[in-house]
Design a protein around this motif. Structure first.
Motif, short mmCIF file in Angstrom:
data_model
loop_
_atom_site.label_atom_id
_atom_site.label_comp_id
_atom_site.label_asym_id
_atom_site.label_seq_id
_atom_site.Cartn_x
_atom_site.Cartn_y
_atom_site.Cartn_z
N UNK A 29 -10.28 2.68 1.93
CA UNK A 29 -10.21 3.70 2.97
C UNK A 29 -10.43 3.09 4.35
N UNK A 30 -11.40 2.21 4.45
CA UNK A 30 -11.68 1.55 5.73
C UNK A 30 -10.49 0.71 6.18
N UNK A 31 -9.84 0.04 5.22
CA UNK A 31 -8.68 -0.79 5.55
C UNK A 31 -7.57 0.06 6.15
N UNK A 32 -7.26 1.19 5.50
CA UNK A 32 -6.15 2.02 5.96
C UNK A 32 -6.48 2.76 7.25
N UNK A 33 -7.75 3.13 7.42
CA UNK A 33 -8.12 3.90 8.60
C UNK A 33 -8.39 3.02 9.83
N UNK A 34 -8.89 1.81 9.60
CA UNK A 34 -9.32 0.97 10.73
C UNK A 34 -8.63 -0.39 10.75
N UNK A 111 6.89 -2.70 13.11
CA UNK A 111 5.48 -2.66 12.64
C UNK A 111 5.46 -2.55 11.11
N UNK A 112 5.86 -3.59 10.44
CA UNK A 112 5.92 -3.56 8.97
C UNK A 112 4.54 -3.52 8.33
N UNK A 113 3.57 -4.19 8.93
CA UNK A 113 2.22 -4.18 8.34
C UNK A 113 1.59 -2.79 8.45
N UNK A 114 1.77 -2.17 9.60
CA UNK A 114 1.17 -0.84 9.79
C UNK A 114 1.83 0.21 8.91
N UNK A 115 3.15 0.08 8.74
CA UNK A 115 3.90 1.11 8.01
C UNK A 115 4.19 0.72 6.57
N UNK A 116 3.47 -0.28 6.05
CA UNK A 116 3.72 -0.70 4.67
C UNK A 116 3.47 0.49 3.75
N UNK A 117 4.40 0.82 2.85
CA UNK A 117 4.34 2.09 2.12
C UNK A 117 3.26 2.20 1.04
N UNK A 118 2.73 1.09 0.52
CA UNK A 118 1.77 1.17 -0.59
C UNK A 118 0.39 1.50 -0.01
N UNK A 119 0.00 2.80 -0.17
CA UNK A 119 -1.22 3.28 0.45
C UNK A 119 -2.39 3.38 -0.52
N UNK A 120 -2.15 3.22 -1.81
CA UNK A 120 -3.21 3.47 -2.79
C UNK A 120 -4.31 2.44 -2.73
N UNK A 121 -3.95 1.15 -2.68
CA UNK A 121 -4.93 0.07 -2.68
C UNK A 121 -4.72 -0.82 -1.46
N UNK A 122 -5.64 -1.76 -1.32
CA UNK A 122 -5.54 -2.69 -0.20
C UNK A 122 -4.54 -3.78 -0.57
N UNK A 123 -3.31 -3.39 -0.86
CA UNK A 123 -2.29 -4.38 -1.24
C UNK A 123 -1.44 -4.78 -0.05
N UNK A 124 -1.47 -3.95 1.01
CA UNK A 124 -0.66 -4.26 2.19
C UNK A 124 -1.05 -5.58 2.82
N UNK A 125 -2.31 -5.92 2.75
CA UNK A 125 -2.76 -7.16 3.35
C UNK A 125 -2.29 -8.38 2.56
N UNK A 126 -2.10 -8.20 1.25
CA UNK A 126 -1.75 -9.32 0.38
C UNK A 126 -0.28 -9.32 -0.05
N UNK A 127 0.45 -8.20 0.16
CA UNK A 127 1.82 -8.11 -0.33
C UNK A 127 2.72 -9.15 0.35
N UNK A 128 3.25 -10.08 -0.45
CA UNK A 128 4.10 -11.17 0.07
C UNK A 128 5.56 -10.70 0.09
N UNK A 129 5.84 -9.72 0.95
CA UNK A 129 7.18 -9.14 1.04
C UNK A 129 7.64 -9.17 2.50
N UNK A 130 8.95 -9.28 2.66
CA UNK A 130 9.52 -9.39 4.00
C UNK A 130 9.31 -8.10 4.80
N UNK A 131 9.25 -6.97 4.10
CA UNK A 131 9.03 -5.72 4.83
C UNK A 131 7.60 -5.62 5.35
N UNK A 132 6.70 -6.46 4.82
CA UNK A 132 5.30 -6.44 5.25
C UNK A 132 5.08 -7.50 6.34
N UNK A 133 5.86 -7.41 7.40
CA UNK A 133 5.81 -8.39 8.50
C UNK A 133 5.81 -7.68 9.84
N UNK A 134 5.69 -8.48 10.89
CA UNK A 134 5.82 -7.99 12.26
C UNK A 134 7.14 -8.57 12.83
#
Length: 456
Positions: A29-34, A111-134
């Motif tokens: 929750x803290x990751x997604x909110x802050x 803003x791929x990191x901010x808008x990364x679609x996987x919201x359930x877990x803190x996977x956006x920080x670790x997802x090694x995908x091209x859409x998860x970029x700036x």
């Protein structure tokens, strides 16, 4: 059956798992909110600085520059819309829509990191995908480029992170082992207590716990040892009681049986027949008295017994008792005097009658020929007092200490018709009324018994 130890272990593991899950959800929750927004902003600034440097410095070898950035910890994707280049670590997923690329080429920021679609877990920080970029635009040699960048997470986990991760793992394992050992040490005395109770169930009352602790378990062990000692004492008293009862029943029964056999002899004279019948009658009365007193003691031993307290004239009850035993006084040549105040007392008249009966018959029985008995009743402020004093044979100090013991007889030669239960009954009835018995005696000089009963 689940043991306390297994329950403790399971509970500990469940608590650790629950704490981990709750901590993870709170972190998520803290990751997604802050953190997610801050991370996006930080990487946008880095990408913007890189693009600004390329446009201002116009490095002669762009590939070499971007390769250097990839080696120091970034995953980079550069495209003109037709020519794609990758630097640094490989993306696991390289799918990126053409609309996003065109948006950046047109001067927008992705803003791929901010808008990364996987919201359930803190996977956006670790997802090694091209859409998860700036994504930011830059111009190099009059040609428009789109730069997509993200930190290479694999390189960010340096030796320090590995050491910290190992430290956390070791702490978790050691904490779990420590809790298990502590639980084992905590439950060991309870296991000993369980085993000791099994021993008590098999009447092994000499079982004691050797647990030296100052906590609640130590207090429980001390209470158990006290209970065991009392059970051991009660067991001794019970066996002694059964032995005494058996003896006191057996003796008159044997006498009755013996004299009944003698009565069968047709050659007996009438005088002998009357004598034997009298003995049988006396032994029968003794058995009857013993049975009644045992039943009364059983009733008194019940802690739930309720006294039937009713106000009545104690002085009148004592006078009736004297009249009831007048024939015994005359037969024993004992003179009785009394001084009785008019006293009303709220007590169990039936039980107190047993007290006066026992004390008066004892005073007659243990008196001497031509002796005296004096009864004194007086009302004090908070209690009443009854004193019965005789001029009989008295008792020694050693005998006086045992007079309240059940089946104890100070003078066997003068108590063949007694049961040894009378004074035990007197003491218990007085205590049921909240009172006390005090006895003074001197050998050959007589005995004085004082009964004090508190007024309600």
């Amino acid at each position: 059956m689940k043991t306390l130890y297994s329950k403790f272990v399971v509970t500990t593991i469940l608590i650790m798992i629950s704490s981990l899950c709750i901590g993870f959800l709170m972190t998520n929750t803290y990751y997604h909110q802050v953190t997610k927004e801050q991370n996006d902003t930080k990487n946008v600034n880095i990408a913007t600085d890189i693009a600004a440097y390329i446009e201002s410095a116009n490095p002669g070898d762009l590939d070499n520059y971007l390769t250097t950035l990839g080696e120091i910890g970034y995953q980079i994707y550069v495209t003109t819309g037709e020519d794609d280049r990758y630097y640094g670590g490989e993306y696991r997923e390289k799918t990126l829509s053409s609309s996003v690329i065109q948006h950046v080429l047109d001067g927008g920021i992705y803003h791929g990191m901010r808008d990364f679609p996987k919201e359930t877990f803190v996977t956006g920080f670790f997802a090694n995908e091209l859409i998860n970029t700036i994504g930011v635009p830059f111009t190099y040699e009059n040609e428009q480029y789109a730069l997509f960048i993200r930190p290479d997470i694999r390189l960010l986990f340096s030796e320090v992170h590995t050491i910290l991760g190992g430290l956390i793992l070791v702490m978790a394992v050691l904490s779990l082992l420590a809790m298990l050992l502590f639980a084992k040490a905590l439950i060991r005395p309870i296991t000993q207590l369980t085993e000791a109770t099994h021993q008590l169930a098999h009447e092994k009352f000499d079982t004691l716990l050797e647990i030296d602790r100052a906590d609640e378990i130590g207090q429980l062990a001390d209470s158990f040892n006290v209970m065991t000692e009392k059970l051991q004492e009660n067991d001794r008293i019970r066996k002694e009681f059964i032995s005494n009862v058996s003896h006191d029943f057996q003796s008159p029964l044997l006498n009755i049986q013996g004299y009944v056999d003698l009565l069968k002899n047709p050659l007996l004279s009438e005088k002998e027949r009357q004598e034997y019948a009298t003995i049988i009658e006396l032994e029968t009365k003794r058995l009857s008295t013993l049975t009644k007193q045992l039943l009364l003691l059983t009733s008194l031993d019940q802690s739930t017994r309720l006294l039937k307290r009713e106000p009545y004239h104690v002085d009148e009850q004592l006078k009736d008792t004297v009249r009831k035993y007048r024939w015994q006084l005359e037969e024993a040549s004992v003179q009785l005097t009394y001084q009785l105040d008019a006293v009303m007392y709220a007590g169990d008249a039936g039980l107190l009658q047993n007290v006066w009966d026992n004390l008066l018959t004892n005073a007659i029985k243990y008196n001497v020929e031509g002796g005296e008995i004096h009864i004194h009743l007086q009302e004090h402020g908070a209690f009443i007092e009854v004193q019965i004093q005789d001029s009989g044979i008295g008792m020694t100090a050693e005998q006086l200490e045992k007079v309240y013991d059940r089946f104890y007889r100070a003078d066997e030669s003068r108590t063949k018709q007694g049961t040894g239960l009378g004074l035990a009954i007197v003491k218990q009835i007085a205590e049921l009324h909240g009172g006390a018995v005090q006895m003074e005696s001197t050998l050959t000089s007589g005995t004085k018994v004082s009964i004090r009963l508190p007024k309600l």
